[in-house]
Design a protein around this motif. Structure first.
Motif, short mmCIF file in Angstrom:
data_model
loop_
_atom_site.label_atom_id
_atom_site.label_comp_id
_atom_site.label_asym_id
_atom_site.label_seq_id
_atom_site.Cartn_x
_atom_site.Cartn_y
_atom_site.Cartn_z
N GLN A 2 -2.15 0.17 -5.35
CA GLN A 2 -1.16 1.24 -5.26
C GLN A 2 -1.75 2.60 -5.61
O GLN A 2 -1.49 3.60 -4.93
N TYR B 41 -3.60 -3.12 8.25
CA TYR B 41 -3.90 -1.70 8.07
C TYR B 41 -5.00 -1.26 9.03
O TYR B 41 -6.08 -1.87 9.08
N ASP C 172 8.33 -4.99 3.88
CA ASP C 172 7.11 -4.66 4.61
C ASP C 172 5.91 -4.77 3.67
O ASP C 172 5.94 -4.25 2.55
N LEU D 144 -5.72 -3.07 2.83
CA LEU D 144 -5.74 -1.82 2.08
C LEU D 144 -6.94 -1.77 1.12
O LEU D 144 -7.51 -2.81 0.79
N ILE E 205 1.37 -4.65 3.74
CA ILE E 205 0.19 -4.24 4.49
C ILE E 205 -1.02 -4.96 3.92
O ILE E 205 -1.25 -4.93 2.71
N CYS F 218 1.50 8.97 1.10
CA CYS F 218 0.84 7.67 1.04
C CYS F 218 -0.41 7.77 1.90
O CYS F 218 -0.31 8.07 3.10
N TYR G 90 -2.43 5.79 3.34
CA TYR G 90 -2.63 4.93 4.50
C TYR G 90 -1.78 5.34 5.70
O TYR G 90 -1.98 4.89 6.82
N CYS G 91 -0.82 6.24 5.50
CA CYS G 91 0.24 6.48 6.48
C CYS G 91 -0.28 7.19 7.73
O CYS G 91 -0.98 8.20 7.65
N GLN H 227 4.41 -2.94 0.54
CA GLN H 227 2.99 -2.84 0.88
C GLN H 227 2.12 -3.75 0.00
O GLN H 227 1.42 -4.61 0.49
N ASP H 228 2.14 -3.55 -1.33
CA ASP H 228 1.35 -4.39 -2.25
C ASP H 228 1.85 -4.11 -3.67
O ASP H 228 2.17 -2.97 -4.01
N GLY I 144 9.92 -0.90 1.80
CA GLY I 144 8.48 -0.74 1.93
C GLY I 144 7.79 -1.08 0.62
O GLY I 144 7.83 -0.29 -0.33
#
Length: 461
Positions: A185, A248, A215, A220, A217, A69, A71-72, A178-179, A176
């Motif tokens: 994605q 983020y 979760d 992004l 975020i 991922c 962003y991680c 996120q979106d 998780g």
């Protein structure tokens, strides 16, 4: 309707600066290599000899993921070679045995959290091995006293496997998400369908999990207010017990994976403020209680009840109702808190394996708190968990005169008081509704180690 007292955009913009999250105090940059294995063993022995030894909490780090991922910023290993995880599990069980021998068998483990990486990279059979080893070494508390949680990547489990996770002893799951927006994605290389998440959340409910968390975020690449509003609406329909909406932090110079995100896809800085405002608006209007920082919970959730009755706590996993434990970190990079110390394990799997083969603890750095550290930690935790600090209570616990000891900190808070974020009273500090989002800024005033313009941290809002 948006709580305008909670979200004041000009003040949010003014106080949005880098700062620690204060999951510990002192924070991890103060840990040092002079604290070693023998210091940790001594801390464990002292904790056993306490008049009332604390219950045990365990964090296990599973570093493996099958895909990256972008962003991680976590410590992870991207691999499809599941043999590496099998080898890691054997070393992990060795550490569990070594660590378990340090703590009296009369103490019970009341809290467990598996993080990563992707904990569900391990098969359910492997997770079963892990749970059996943990129970043998640390002695699980009765089911009614446990908070055993697991981070789940929805792409790695089926609804049937969710039932198996419950049978293994987990009673809380964190998905998780996120979106949900497909373009977002794709931009971060984490494509998962809404249907996957819906089916898994329903399976968790049907299986009997006490709490389901999600979760998210914000900030992004390619996120818009409209697209994230759609994601929030879908999450609200799922009605998870808790929602964590993280900001983020795009730091490509520090985290190599983030360099794969196209700069032109990143939203402008003002977009993050708009997304935060939207998130608070939508979740509070849907009945969620704002716990603090990036955490929301339903009114009948344990976190909401703890915030209301003054028992909310904080540890390395964030806000908690079981934080007053001795916390044992297992696996690479894991951080623990035993007695008056913090410790962290080695970061590389090769180093970890070497320590395990020698029968040693993998601790490579840590910190023992001074009296001043314990005092400041108490102040920071009280403010972050309860939003009000009575000087007399701190004075009674630590034998100081608050206004004299913290004269410089109190002077530095006058601007926040003028801005209507806090009330500085003769005998207390109170966080006002408009200051709740800036709680990290308030905590920073009491941090003896923070240097001006320090940029190693995420932004405070």
């Amino acid at each position: 309707m948006l709580d305008e007292q909670l979200f004041n955009r000009p003040l949010v913009e003014k106080y949005d600066r880098p700062g620690p999250r204060y999951t510990s105090y002192p924070t991890a940059p103060q840990f040092h290599a002079a604290f070693a294995e023998d210091d940790y063993r001594s801390a464990a022995q002292r904790s056993n000899q306490a008049e009332e030894p604390k219950p045990l909490s365990v964090y296990v780090h599973i570093p493996f993921c099958k895909s990256l991922c972008y962003y991680c910023a976590c410590n992870k290993i991207i691999t499809h070679n599941t043999e590496r995880a099998a080898e890691y599990l054997q070393w992990l069980k060795q550490e569990i045995r070594v660590q378990g021998a340090l703590f009296d068998s009369t103490r019970r483990m009341t809290q467990l959290h598996l993080g990563g990486g992707t904990p569900t990279y391990l098969s359910n059979a492997q997770l079963g091995e892990l749970m059996a080893a943990l129970d043998e070494a640390f002695h699980f508390a009765a089911p009614a006293e446990r908070e055993f949680s697991l981070e789940v990547d929805p792409r790695t489990v089926t609804p049937a496997q969710v039932y198996e996770l419950y049978a293994l002893g987990f009673n809380r799951l964190s998905f998780g998400v996120q979106d949900f927006d497909h373009e977002v994605q794709q931009a971060v290389n984490r494509v998962q369908s809404e249907e996957q998440v819906v089916l898994l959340v329903q399976a968790a409910r049907d299986a009997g999990f006490e709490s389901v968390s999600v979760d998210l975020i914000y900030g992004l690449p390619l996120q818009t207010v409209a697209s994230f509003d759609t994601t929030l609406a879908k999450i609200i329909d799922l009605k998870p017990d808790r929602i964590a909406a993280y900001s983020y932090a795009h730091l490509p110079d520090l985290f190599k994976a983030q360099r794969l995100i196209r700069p032109e896809d990143m939203p402008p800085p003002e977009r993050k403020i708009e997304l935060l405002e939207l998130t608070i608006n939508r979740l509070t209007a849907a009945g969620y209680v704002y716990i603090g920082m990036d955490h929301f919970a339903l009114p009948d959730d344990e976190l909401s009840l703890a915030r209301e009755n003054g028992t909310l706590q904080r540890n390395f996993q964030g806000y908690s109702t079981h934080a007053d434990c001795d916390m044992i970190g297992l696996g690479t990079t894991s951080i623990g808190k035993v007695g008056d110390t913090y410790s962290q394990n080695v970061k590389e799997t090769a180093q970890y394996q070497h320590r395990m083969e020698e029968g040693r603890l993998p601790v490579f750095r840590g910190y023992r708190l001074s009296d001043d550290d314990r005092l400041r930690r108490d102040v920071i935790n009280t403010l972050m968990c309860h939003g009000r600090l009575e000087f007399a209570a701190i004075e009674a616990r630590h034998g100081i005169e608050f206004r004299s000891y913290f004269a410089r900190a109190l002077a530095s808070l006058e601007e926040m008081a003028v801005d209507g974020l806090i009330a500085l009273r003769d005998d207390a500090i109170e966080v006002l509704p408009s200051g709740r989002l800036m709680i990290r800024n308030l905590a920073m005033a009491f941090d003896a180690y923070l240097t001006p313009k320090e940029n190693r941290y995420s932004r405070t809002v």
